[in-house]
Design a protein around this motif. Structure first.
Motif, PDB file in Angstrom:
ATOM      1  N   SER A  20      43.124  45.810  29.866  1.00  0.00           N
ATOM      2  CA  SER A  20      43.827  44.546  29.945  1.00  0.00           C
ATOM      3  C   SER A  20      45.303  44.728  29.604  1.00  0.00           C
ATOM      4  O   SER A  20      46.171  44.202  30.276  1.00  0.00           O
ATOM      5  CB  SER A  20      43.186  43.496  29.054  1.00  0.00           C
ATOM      6  N   THR A  38      41.619  36.514  37.564  1.00  0.00           N
ATOM      7  CA  THR A  38      40.307  36.078  38.022  1.00  0.00           C
ATOM      8  C   THR A  38      39.244  36.713  37.152  1.00  0.00           C
ATOM      9  O   THR A  38      39.290  37.908  36.869  1.00  0.00           O
ATOM     10  CB  THR A  38      40.106  36.485  39.501  1.00  0.00           C
ATOM     11  N   ARG A  39      38.276  35.933  36.718  1.00  0.00           N
ATOM     12  CA  ARG A  39      37.236  36.428  35.813  1.00  0.00           C
ATOM     13  C   ARG A  39      36.072  37.099  36.537  1.00  0.00           C
ATOM     14  O   ARG A  39      35.359  37.892  35.954  1.00  0.00           O
ATOM     15  CB  ARG A  39      36.697  35.275  34.964  1.00  0.00           C
ATOM     16  N   SER A  40      35.860  36.794  37.770  1.00  0.00           N
ATOM     17  CA  SER A  40      34.726  37.334  38.517  1.00  0.00           C
ATOM     18  C   SER A  40      35.063  38.708  39.093  1.00  0.00           C
ATOM     19  O   SER A  40      35.996  38.841  39.897  1.00  0.00           O
ATOM     20  CB  SER A  40      34.360  36.381  39.660  1.00  0.00           C
TER      21      SER A  40
END
Length: 169
Positions: A20, A38-40
């Motif tokens: 990250s 985006t989390r997916s």
């Protein structure tokens, strides 16, 4: 098999926390940045793929985008696809220690421990203070039965970064 699944899950958590900060440090083109928030993982793969397919990325940006897509693939359990992306990133940026670290993680998840060890060694040679690379090498050594080497690498990783996840003994 259950232990391997747990190890892979732990590895992925480690990988995301370490990447990250790196993802933000290595700026992507504006049209690729949406994928970072985006989390997916599946959506990330789609967005990074679209970004790559524009053909507008220079070599460094393409290597970073491939590396980020590889992380998304790892979260999806598609480790061979991750290796394929990192192989292409290595061709574009052969001196990037992160490429070898990530490929080492993917190889370990695939059970290709000799390759994982080789890539971890390469990452460490390029970036001697990489806690993540030492941690990955510790996991590989432990899996290979090299307990003393695993403990040494785990200590070295923790010396570099006390938050890094290392094998337990």
């Amino acid at each position: 098999m259950r232990i391997r699944s747990i190890s892979i899950s732990i590895c992925c958590c480690l990988l995301m926390s370490l990447l990250s900060a790196q993802a933000q440090a290595q700026a992507l083109p504006e049209d690729c940045e949406e994928a970072l928030v985006t989390r997916s993982p599946q959506a990330q793969v789609t967005l990074f793929t679209s970004c790559i397919e524009t053909g507008r990325l220079n070599a460094a940006a393409k290597a970073t985008t491939l590396k980020q897509r590889a992380v998304a693939y790892m979260h999806l359990g598609q480790h061979q696809r991750a290796v394929d992306d990192i192989n292409e990133a290595v061709k574009l940026k052969p001196g990037d220690a992160d490429n070898y670290y990530l490929r080492g993680v993917a190889y370990r998840a695939l059970g290709q421990l000799d390759r994982a060890l080789e890539d971890s060694n390469r990452a460490i040679s390029l970036e001697p203070n990489s806690a993540a690379a030492y941690a990955n090498r510790a996991f590989v050594h432990k899996a290979l039965g090299n307990v003393s080497q695993a403990k040494s690498d785990a200590r070295r990783a923790l010396d570099q970064d006390p938050r890094v996840r290392v094998p337990t003994f």
